[in-house]
Design a protein around this motif. Structure first.
Motif, short mmCIF file in Angstrom:
data_model
loop_
_atom_site.label_atom_id
_atom_site.label_comp_id
_atom_site.label_asym_id
_atom_site.label_seq_id
_atom_site.Cartn_x
_atom_site.Cartn_y
_atom_site.Cartn_z
N HIS A 69 0.83 -1.21 0.00
CA HIS A 69 0.00 0.00 0.00
C HIS A 69 0.86 1.26 0.00
O HIS A 69 1.42 1.64 1.02
N HIS A 71 0.91 5.38 -1.95
CA HIS A 71 0.32 6.35 -2.89
C HIS A 71 1.48 7.10 -3.56
O HIS A 71 2.08 7.99 -2.95
N HIS A 225 -9.36 1.27 0.72
CA HIS A 225 -9.20 1.55 2.15
C HIS A 225 -10.44 1.05 2.89
O HIS A 225 -11.55 1.13 2.37
N HIS A 265 -5.66 -0.80 6.22
CA HIS A 265 -5.92 -0.24 7.56
C HIS A 265 -6.73 -1.16 8.48
O HIS A 265 -6.20 -1.60 9.49
N ASP A 316 2.10 3.13 3.17
CA ASP A 316 1.05 4.14 3.01
C ASP A 316 1.56 5.56 2.97
O ASP A 316 1.01 6.45 3.61
FE FE Z 1 -3.73 4.82 1.78
#
Ligand code: FE
Ligand code: GUN
Length: 429
Positions: A69, A71, A225, A265, A316
Motif C-alpha cells: 500500500h 500512494h 481503504h 488499515h 502508506d
Molecule cells: Fe492509503
C-alpha cells in the motif's frame, strides 16, 4: 533448445516458510534456475558442482520486501501535515497535491524519485495508487515497466465528496479505468493494472457498481481503504445505514474478494467484517506508521492473522513517511505490543517471525509465489550487510533481530527480482 540459467548464491540464508519460524541456514546455498528457487542447501548437491558460486561471505540473503500500500503521488508530501487526522489531511494537503498530477512533467519528476527510492529500500514489488489521472497512471505503469520493479498500479476512482477538481465524471472514470485495463493487462509478468476505488466516501453507488462490473469482466484485482478512521466510519454509516459493516458495502458491489482484493488499515473492523474477509480471502493490509502519524488508531493485526485472514504490510506514503518496510516492520511489532497491553493481554503481540513473514511471504503471496525461498518461488531477494558485527560478536538470530529493529536501506548490497539483479533505475527523462 533454450539453455537453462542456473545461479548459486552463498551466504546466511533467512526466510519464513511459516509465520512462526525463521528458517536460517548459516553459510547456506540457494540455487536458482531460470529465476526460480530450486531449493536451499547446506552444501552444494552433486548435480550442481560445476556451477560457479556467487559468494556473499558473511552477508545475509533474504527475501525482498513487498509493499502492499503506497500512494505514488503523495511522495512529495512525506512528513507534511501530520498533525491532523485523516479527513482534514485529505482535504487540506493530499487532494491539492494529487491535483498536480494532471501535469505529466510534474508527475514524471515525482515518480522518478519514488522509483529510485523503492529500489533503494528493497521494495521489489508494490501495490501503488496513483491519482484520478489516466495519463499519469499510464506514465507510472510505463516507468515501472522500464525499471524492472514489480507493481500493481491503480488509477484512483472518486466521483463524490471531493473538491471539484478531483471529482470525476462517473462514466469517464469507468471508461478511463477500462482503457487502462485493456492496454496493460497481460503485457508483463511484473507490472499490472489494478482497480482502485479510493474509499466508500469518495465513490457513488453507480461508480462502485461499474467498478465491480469491470473487476468481474476483466478478472482484475482490487485495492482500497477500509475502516481506517472514526470520522470516516461515521460518514460511511450515514451513507449506507442498511449495511452491517463497511466491508459488506464493497462486497455488495463485487469489490471484496470476488477477484483478488487488498484492503488497507482495517482498524475498526468488527468481528463480522473480519469473518467476511476470511471467507472471501480478502487481504488485510497493516499500515502502522501511517496509522500512528494520522492518529487513526491501532490495527489488531494479530487478530486477523489468528483468524486466517491473509495479511500484508504497507508504508502508506504519505500517511506513512518512510518507504522502508524495515521501519514499518518495527512499528508493526511496537504497535502490536500496545494493542496487546490495551486488550489486557487477550491478544499476544506479533512475533518477530510474524512481522518478517507478513513483510515478505504474507504480502508476497498476492503477487504469486513470492517472498520465500521454498522450491518454485521466484528469487526475489536482498543481500544484507549488517553494521554492528564490526564492533561486537553476535549470533545469527541476534543479527536478524538487530536488522529488523535498526536496519535500513544502507545495509542492502544487492537486489534481485525473479532472479535478475536489478540496478538503480535510470530514466531517460
Ligand atoms: Fe492509503
Ligand atoms: N482514505 C482515502 N484516501 C486515503 C489516502 O490517500 N490515504 C489514507 N491513509 N487513507 C485514505
Amino acid at each position: 533448445m533454450k539453455r537453462e540459467k542456473i545461479d548459486i548464491y552463498k551466504g546466511h540464508i533467512v526466510f519464513t516458510k511459516t509465520k512462526d519460524h525463521f528458517t536460517i541456514l548459516e553459510n547456506g546455498y540457494v540455487i536458482v534456475k531460470d529465476g526460480k528457487v530450486v531449493d536451499t542447501y547446506t552444501s552444494i548437491p552433486e548435480a550442481y558442482q560445476y556451477v560457479p558460486v556467487t559468494d556473499y561471505g558473511d552477508k545475509f540473503i533474504m527475501p525482498s520486501f513487498n509493499d502492499m500500500h503506497i500512494h505514488a503521488p503523495q511522495f512529495r508530501n512525506r512528513g507534511l501535515c501530520l498533525d491532523i487526522n485523516l479527513m482534514d489531511w485529505l482535504f487540506s494537503c493530499t487532494f491539492p497535491e494529487e491535483a498536480k498530477f494532471s501535469n505529466l512533467d510534474y508527475a514524471r519528476n515525482v515518480y522518478n524519485i519514488l522509483l529510485k527510492g523503492l529500489w533503494k529500500v528493497g521494495n521489489m514489488r508494490s501495490l501503488v495508487y496513483n491519482t484520478i489521472h489516466k495519463d499519469a497512471t499510464k506514465l507510472l505503469l510505463n516507468m515501472f515497466l522500464e525499471c524492472g520493479l514489480g507493481a500493481y498500479v491503480g488509477k484512483v476512482n472518486m466521483d463524490i465528496n471531493a473538491p471539484d477538481y478531483l471529482n470525476e465524471d462517473t462514466e469517464q472514470s469507468l471508461l478511463d479505468t477500462e482503457e487502462i485495463l485493456m492496454q496493460y493487462q497481460g503485457i508483463s509478468d511484473l507490472v499490472h493494472p489494478i482497480i482502485a476505488p479510493r474509499f466508500v466516501p469518495s465513490c457513488s453507488p453507480k461508480l462502485l457498481c461499474g467498478l465491480g462490473y469491470l473487476a468481474y469482466q476483466y478478472q482484475a484485482p482490487v485495492m482500497s481503504h477500509l475502516s481506517e478512521d472514526i470520522v470516516e466510519m461515521k460518514l460511511v454509516k450515514s451513507m449506507y445505514p442498511q449495511f452491517p459493516n463497511y466491508g459488506s458495502i464493497y462486497n455488495y458491489y463485487g469489490l471484496f474478494g470476488q477477484t483478488p482484493t487488498v484492503m488497507a488499515h482495517c482498524i475498526f473492523s468488527s468481528d463480522e467484517e473480519i469473518e467476511l474477509m476470511r471467507k472471501n480471502g480478502v487481504y488485510a493490509n497493516h499500515n502502522p506508521t501511517s496509522n500512528c502519524n494520522l492518529g487513526s488508531g491501532m490495527m489488531a493485526v494479530k487478530k486477523f492473522i489468528n483468524r486466517g485472514v491473509p495479511v500484508g504490510i504497507g508504508c502508506d506514503v504519505s500517511g506513512g513517511g518512510d518507504i522502508s518496510l524495515i521501519t514499518v516492520m518495527s512499528y508493526a511489532l511496537s504497535v502490536s505490543k500496545m494493542v496487546s497491553l490495551y486488550s489486557n493481554k487477550q491478544l499476544e503481540p506479533l512475533k518477530l517471525s510474524e512481522a518478517f513473514y507478513i513483510t515478505t511471504k504474507g504480502g508476497g503471496s498476492f503477487f504469486g509465489k513470492i517472498g520465500s525461498f521454498e522450491p518454485g518461488y521466484e528469487f526475489d531477494a536482498l543481500v544484507i550487510e549488517d553494521n554492528y558485527i564490526k564492533f561486537f560478536e553476535y549470533n545469527l538470530y541476534e543479527r536478524i533481530q538487530q536488522f529488523i529493529f535498526l536496519g535500513s536501506s544502507e545495509n542492502i548490497r544487492e537486489r534481485f527480482i525473479s532472479g535478475n539483479n536489478i540496478k538503480e533505475p535510470m530514466f531517460l527523462l
